[in-house]
Design a protein around this motif. Sequence first.
Motif, mmCIF file in Angstrom:
data_model
loop_
_atom_site.group_PDB
_atom_site.id
_atom_site.type_symbol
_atom_site.label_atom_id
_atom_site.label_comp_id
_atom_site.label_asym_id
_atom_site.label_seq_id
_atom_site.Cartn_x
_atom_site.Cartn_y
_atom_site.Cartn_z
ATOM 1 N N GLY A 49 6.090 -3.715 -1.764
ATOM 2 C CA GLY A 49 4.936 -2.778 -1.109
ATOM 3 C C GLY A 49 5.635 -1.985 0.257
ATOM 4 O O GLY A 49 7.497 -1.849 0.238
ATOM 5 N N ASP A 53 -0.022 -1.044 1.199
ATOM 6 C CA ASP A 53 -0.614 -1.220 -0.320
ATOM 7 C C ASP A 53 -0.508 -2.046 -0.800
ATOM 8 O O ASP A 53 -0.430 -3.632 -0.844
ATOM 9 C CB ASP A 53 0.746 -0.362 -0.709
ATOM 10 N N LYS A 54 -0.770 -1.709 -2.567
ATOM 11 C CA LYS A 54 -1.731 -2.547 -3.377
ATOM 12 C C LYS A 54 -0.378 -3.818 -3.811
ATOM 13 O O LYS A 54 -0.404 -4.671 -3.797
ATOM 14 C CB LYS A 54 -2.742 -1.694 -4.308
ATOM 15 N N LYS A 55 0.909 -3.323 -3.464
ATOM 16 C CA LYS A 55 1.601 -4.060 -4.703
ATOM 17 C C LYS A 55 2.330 -5.179 -3.401
ATOM 18 O O LYS A 55 2.200 -6.302 -3.674
ATOM 19 C CB LYS A 55 3.042 -2.937 -4.265
ATOM 20 N N VAL A 75 -0.097 -6.480 -0.790
ATOM 21 C CA VAL A 75 -0.765 -7.285 -0.784
ATOM 22 C C VAL A 75 -1.217 -8.405 -2.528
ATOM 23 O O VAL A 75 -1.313 -8.942 -2.069
ATOM 24 C CB VAL A 75 -2.714 -6.736 -0.859
ATOM 25 N N ASP A 76 -1.352 -7.764 -2.713
ATOM 26 C CA ASP A 76 -1.188 -8.646 -4.526
ATOM 27 C C ASP A 76 0.280 -9.017 -4.083
ATOM 28 O O ASP A 76 0.177 -10.375 -4.548
ATOM 29 C CB ASP A 76 -1.078 -7.403 -5.587
ATOM 30 N N GLY A 124 -4.297 -8.335 -5.724
ATOM 31 C CA GLY A 124 -5.130 -7.375 -4.188
ATOM 32 C C GLY A 124 -4.695 -6.300 -4.669
ATOM 33 O O GLY A 124 -4.267 -5.720 -5.314
ATOM 34 N N ASP A 125 -5.399 -6.022 -3.654
ATOM 35 C CA ASP A 125 -5.566 -4.044 -3.595
ATOM 36 C C ASP A 125 -5.043 -3.680 -2.374
ATOM 37 O O ASP A 125 -5.360 -5.078 -1.590
ATOM 38 C CB ASP A 125 -7.151 -3.571 -3.730
ATOM 39 N N ALA A 126 -5.520 -2.823 -1.634
ATOM 40 C CA ALA A 126 -4.297 -1.703 -0.329
ATOM 41 C C ALA A 126 -5.642 -2.431 0.924
ATOM 42 O O ALA A 126 -6.643 -2.516 0.629
ATOM 43 C CB ALA A 126 -4.410 -0.483 -0.504
ATOM 44 N N ALA A 163 -9.409 -6.892 1.463
ATOM 45 C CA ALA A 163 -9.279 -7.080 0.537
ATOM 46 C C ALA A 163 -7.876 -7.714 0.667
ATOM 47 O O ALA A 163 -7.606 -9.282 -0.720
ATOM 48 C CB ALA A 163 -7.509 -6.406 -0.299
ATOM 49 N N SER A 175 -9.031 -12.581 -0.828
ATOM 50 C CA SER A 175 -7.417 -13.582 -1.733
ATOM 51 C C SER A 175 -8.379 -15.170 -1.062
ATOM 52 O O SER A 175 -8.404 -16.102 -0.328
ATOM 53 C CB SER A 175 -6.766 -13.664 -0.778
#
Length: 145
Positions: free
Chosen positions: A36, A64-66, A68-69, A88-90, A122, A126
């Motif tokens: 991320g 960013d999304k990476k 958070v995910d 997850g998303d950003a 986001a 979770s």
Amino acid sequence: MAERKGGVWVGGAVTWRGSVINASAEVLAATGDAEGKRVRLELNRQFQAGAVTITPRVAAQWQDKKFVDYYYGVRTSEVRAGRAAYAGDAATNVELGLRFGYAVAPRHTVFVDLSATGLGSAIKDSPLVDRSNQAGIKAGYLYSF
């Protein structure tokens, strides 16, 4: 849950010191197993009275999304009762902070830093997170070169 490994964050930062307010920006990207990118923007103002400084700040940090995910997501292999899968998303977190400093001698400062951070939706959504904000307190010593 599978282990989330750390990594080395690389990037750059810039600071602008104005007569009324200071601004800074930082961009970081993860290397290794961590994933991320993060971008942080901060505004602060330092007030000084003798050896005492008080510095209020407001900051926003986008992940960013990476990111958070990786840190807040739940993979299908990690699903359990009460813990659904989550991608997850950003997200953008907003922080308010206040730092108190005291110069104990020239070049030597001790400080206490208080902060409150509102987590982005986001992250709040979770199943690994059970609150919408987090508080922090740090204490430290600085030596100015």
